[in-house]
Write a protein that holds these residues in place. Structure first.
Motif, PDB file in Angstrom:
ATOM      1  N   TRP A  90       0.859  -1.185   0.000  1.00  0.00           N
ATOM      2  CA  TRP A  90       0.000   0.000   0.000  1.00  0.00           C
ATOM      3  C   TRP A  90       0.889   1.226   0.000  1.00  0.00           C
ATOM      4  N   THR A  91       0.769   2.055  -1.055  1.00  0.00           N
ATOM      5  CA  THR A  91       1.670   3.201  -1.172  1.00  0.00           C
ATOM      6  C   THR A  91       0.978   4.549  -1.136  1.00  0.00           C
ATOM      7  N   SER A  92      -0.337   4.584  -1.142  1.00  0.00           N
ATOM      8  CA  SER A  92      -1.012   5.880  -1.152  1.00  0.00           C
ATOM      9  C   SER A  92      -2.382   5.777  -0.499  1.00  0.00           C
ATOM     10  N   SER A  93      -2.911   6.953  -0.146  1.00  0.00           N
ATOM     11  CA  SER A  93      -4.262   7.042   0.392  1.00  0.00           C
ATOM     12  C   SER A  93      -4.924   8.256  -0.251  1.00  0.00           C
ATOM     13  N   PHE A  94      -6.249   8.313  -0.192  1.00  0.00           N
ATOM     14  CA  PHE A  94      -6.943   9.434  -0.815  1.00  0.00           C
ATOM     15  C   PHE A  94      -8.164   9.826  -0.002  1.00  0.00           C
ATOM     16  N   ALA A  95      -8.578  11.081  -0.194  1.00  0.00           N
ATOM     17  CA  ALA A  95      -9.724  11.636   0.530  1.00  0.00           C
ATOM     18  C   ALA A  95     -11.022  11.024   0.027  1.00  0.00           C
ATOM     19  N   ALA A  96     -12.050  11.107   0.855  1.00  0.00           N
ATOM     20  CA  ALA A  96     -13.370  10.596   0.475  1.00  0.00           C
ATOM     21  C   ALA A  96     -13.918  11.324  -0.754  1.00  0.00           C
ATOM     22  N   THR A  97     -13.460  12.555  -0.999  1.00  0.00           N
ATOM     23  CA  THR A  97     -13.898  13.304  -2.180  1.00  0.00           C
ATOM     24  C   THR A  97     -13.155  12.868  -3.439  1.00  0.00           C
ATOM     25  N   ASN A  98     -12.097  12.067  -3.293  1.00  0.00           N
ATOM     26  CA  ASN A  98     -11.233  11.624  -4.385  1.00  0.00           C
ATOM     27  C   ASN A  98     -10.477  12.804  -5.013  1.00  0.00           C
ATOM     28  N   THR A  99     -10.272  13.870  -4.234  1.00  0.00           N
ATOM     29  CA  THR A  99      -9.604  15.070  -4.756  1.00  0.00           C
ATOM     30  C   THR A  99      -8.289  15.374  -4.045  1.00  0.00           C
ATOM     31  N   ALA A 100      -7.927  14.611  -3.023  1.00  0.00           N
ATOM     32  CA  ALA A 100      -6.650  14.775  -2.330  1.00  0.00           C
ATOM     33  C   ALA A 100      -6.008  13.404  -2.221  1.00  0.00           C
ATOM     34  N   TRP A 101      -4.741  13.325  -2.564  1.00  0.00           N
ATOM     35  CA  TRP A 101      -4.014  12.062  -2.581  1.00  0.00           C
ATOM     36  C   TRP A 101      -2.717  12.218  -1.810  1.00  0.00           C
ATOM     37  N   ALA A 102      -2.360  11.219  -1.030  1.00  0.00           N
ATOM     38  CA  ALA A 102      -1.109  11.236  -0.271  1.00  0.00           C
ATOM     39  C   ALA A 102      -0.302   9.994  -0.604  1.00  0.00           C
ATOM     40  N   GLY A 103       1.000  10.189  -0.729  1.00  0.00           N
ATOM     41  CA  GLY A 103       1.899   9.082  -1.020  1.00  0.00           C
ATOM     42  C   GLY A 103       3.335   9.536  -0.844  1.00  0.00           C
ATOM     43  N   PRO A 104       4.276   8.799  -1.381  1.00  0.00           N
ATOM     44  CA  PRO A 104       5.694   9.155  -1.220  1.00  0.00           C
ATOM     45  C   PRO A 104       6.028  10.555  -1.751  1.00  0.00           C
ATOM     46  N   TRP A 105       5.210  11.097  -2.647  1.00  0.00           N
ATOM     47  CA  TRP A 105       5.438  12.425  -3.214  1.00  0.00           C
ATOM     48  C   TRP A 105       4.951  13.542  -2.301  1.00  0.00           C
ATOM     49  N   GLY A 106       4.198  13.207  -1.239  1.00  0.00           N
ATOM     50  CA  GLY A 106       3.590  14.197  -0.359  1.00  0.00           C
ATOM     51  C   GLY A 106       2.083  14.137  -0.495  1.00  0.00           C
ATOM     52  N   VAL A 107       1.442  15.292  -0.502  1.00  0.00           N
ATOM     53  CA  VAL A 107      -0.010  15.355  -0.671  1.00  0.00           C
ATOM     54  C   VAL A 107      -0.310  16.221  -1.880  1.00  0.00           C
ATOM     55  N   SER A 108      -1.107  15.702  -2.796  1.00  0.00           N
ATOM     56  CA  SER A 108      -1.506  16.464  -3.981  1.00  0.00           C
ATOM     57  C   SER A 108      -3.014  16.673  -3.951  1.00  0.00           C
ATOM     58  N   PRO A 144       6.294  20.354 -10.368  1.00  0.00           N
ATOM     59  CA  PRO A 144       5.834  19.153 -11.069  1.00  0.00           C
ATOM     60  C   PRO A 144       4.347  18.890 -10.834  1.00  0.00           C
ATOM     61  N   ILE A 145       3.692  18.346 -11.849  1.00  0.00           N
ATOM     62  CA  ILE A 145       2.321  17.866 -11.694  1.00  0.00           C
ATOM     63  C   ILE A 145       2.440  16.491 -11.037  1.00  0.00           C
ATOM     64  N   LEU A 146       1.791  16.324  -9.910  1.00  0.00           N
ATOM     65  CA  LEU A 146       2.000  15.149  -9.064  1.00  0.00           C
ATOM     66  C   LEU A 146       0.969  14.050  -9.316  1.00  0.00           C
ATOM     67  N   PRO A 147       1.272  12.823  -8.830  1.00  0.00           N
ATOM     68  CA  PRO A 147       0.281  11.761  -8.892  1.00  0.00           C
ATOM     69  C   PRO A 147      -0.981  12.185  -8.158  1.00  0.00           C
ATOM     70  N   PRO A 148      -2.112  11.662  -8.568  1.00  0.00           N
ATOM     71  CA  PRO A 148      -2.324  10.579  -9.510  1.00  0.00           C
ATOM     72  C   PRO A 148      -2.508  11.034 -10.954  1.00  0.00           C
ATOM     73  N   MET A 149      -2.196  12.304 -11.264  1.00  0.00           N
ATOM     74  CA  MET A 149      -2.386  12.800 -12.629  1.00  0.00           C
ATOM     75  C   MET A 149      -1.557  11.957 -13.602  1.00  0.00           C
ATOM     76  N   PRO A 150      -2.198  11.342 -14.583  1.00  0.00           N
ATOM     77  CA  PRO A 150      -1.484  10.431 -15.501  1.00  0.00           C
ATOM     78  C   PRO A 150      -0.770  11.173 -16.642  1.00  0.00           C
ATOM     79  N   ILE A 151       0.113  12.072 -16.277  1.00  0.00           N
ATOM     80  CA  ILE A 151       0.852  12.864 -17.274  1.00  0.00           C
ATOM     81  C   ILE A 151       1.544  11.980 -18.318  1.00  0.00           C
ATOM     82  N   PRO A 152       2.207  10.863 -17.941  1.00  0.00           N
ATOM     83  CA  PRO A 152       2.869  10.063 -18.983  1.00  0.00           C
ATOM     84  C   PRO A 152       1.920   9.629 -20.108  1.00  0.00           C
ATOM     85  N   MET A 153       0.638   9.419 -19.777  1.00  0.00           N
ATOM     86  CA  MET A 153      -0.323   9.028 -20.805  1.00  0.00           C
ATOM     87  C   MET A 153      -0.871  10.253 -21.528  1.00  0.00           C
TER      88      MET A 153
END
Length: 196
Positions: A90-108, A144-153
């Motif tokens: 498990w590497t990340s968690s997210f808010a109930a709104t699905n608009t805030a994400w936390a992981g090794p990059w910090g919080v986006s 940088p634009i952070l995860p979970p934004m799928p910039i590579p795609m």
């Protein structure tokens, strides 16, 4: 003779369908209309609403709050400190709104994509938008634009597709919603704890 008869029944059907897709008399479809329609299609199939439209609890559980369509993380929702996840799968968690994400990059926090002049993309140009997606950096040169934004795609989209997405985003209702800046990972606290 049967193949010819089948072919003859297809022709009127095609003519009918073409007539249905053709604008009504006096109605003109402009290239700008086509670009906006293409942009709407792309925003829909690339799942932009999945993260940029906050979820709310509806009668059947979580559902997009379309009154805040594509407005990003609600500024009124202050998030507590992100949970610390133990090492493992498990590497990340997210808010109930699905608009805030936390992981090794910090919080986006997902951005406001509406054309609001102060808090959204209202002052952006199509060049700013394309540079952001192509480089993976805010306005093409910032953070940088952070995860979970799928910039590579998304950076694989054609210029025409990115221009269409931007054109569509400029037509949706503007929502005033100042999204918080990303938070860095708690590296200092981790480093201090391991040094002592």
């Amino acid at each position: 003779m049967k193949p010819a008869a089948s072919f003859l029944t297809i022709i009127p059907t095609c003519v009918f369908l073409l007539g249905v897709a053709t604008p009504s008399a006096g109605e003109e479809v402009t290239p700008a209309d086509s670009k906006v329609a293409r942009g709407k299609y792309l925003v829909t199939i690339t799942a932009c609403n999945d993260c940029h439209t906050p979820l709310k609890v509806g009668p059947n559980g979580p559902e997009p709050d379309m009154s805040r369509m594509l407005s990003g993380h609600p500024e009124s929702l202050t998030m507590p400190t992100a949970p610390t996840l133990p090492p493992g799968p498990w590497t990340s968690s997210f808010a109930a709104t699905n608009t805030a994400w936390a992981g090794p990059w910090g919080v986006s926090f997902t951005a406001n994509l509406t054309p609001d002049q102060e808090t959204g993309l209202g002052r952006w140009t199509v060049r700013n938008f394309k540079d952001t997606i192509r480089s993976g950096r805010h306005l093409g040169r910032g953070r940088p634009i952070l995860p979970p934004m799928p910039i590579p795609m998304y950076k694989q989209m054609t210029d025409a597709d990115l221009e269409a997405v931007f054109a569509y985003l400029q037509t949706i209702p503007a929502v005033s919603n100042r999204v918080p800046q990303p938070l860095p990972p708690p590296v200092a606290a981790t480093t201090a704890a391991t040094e002592h």
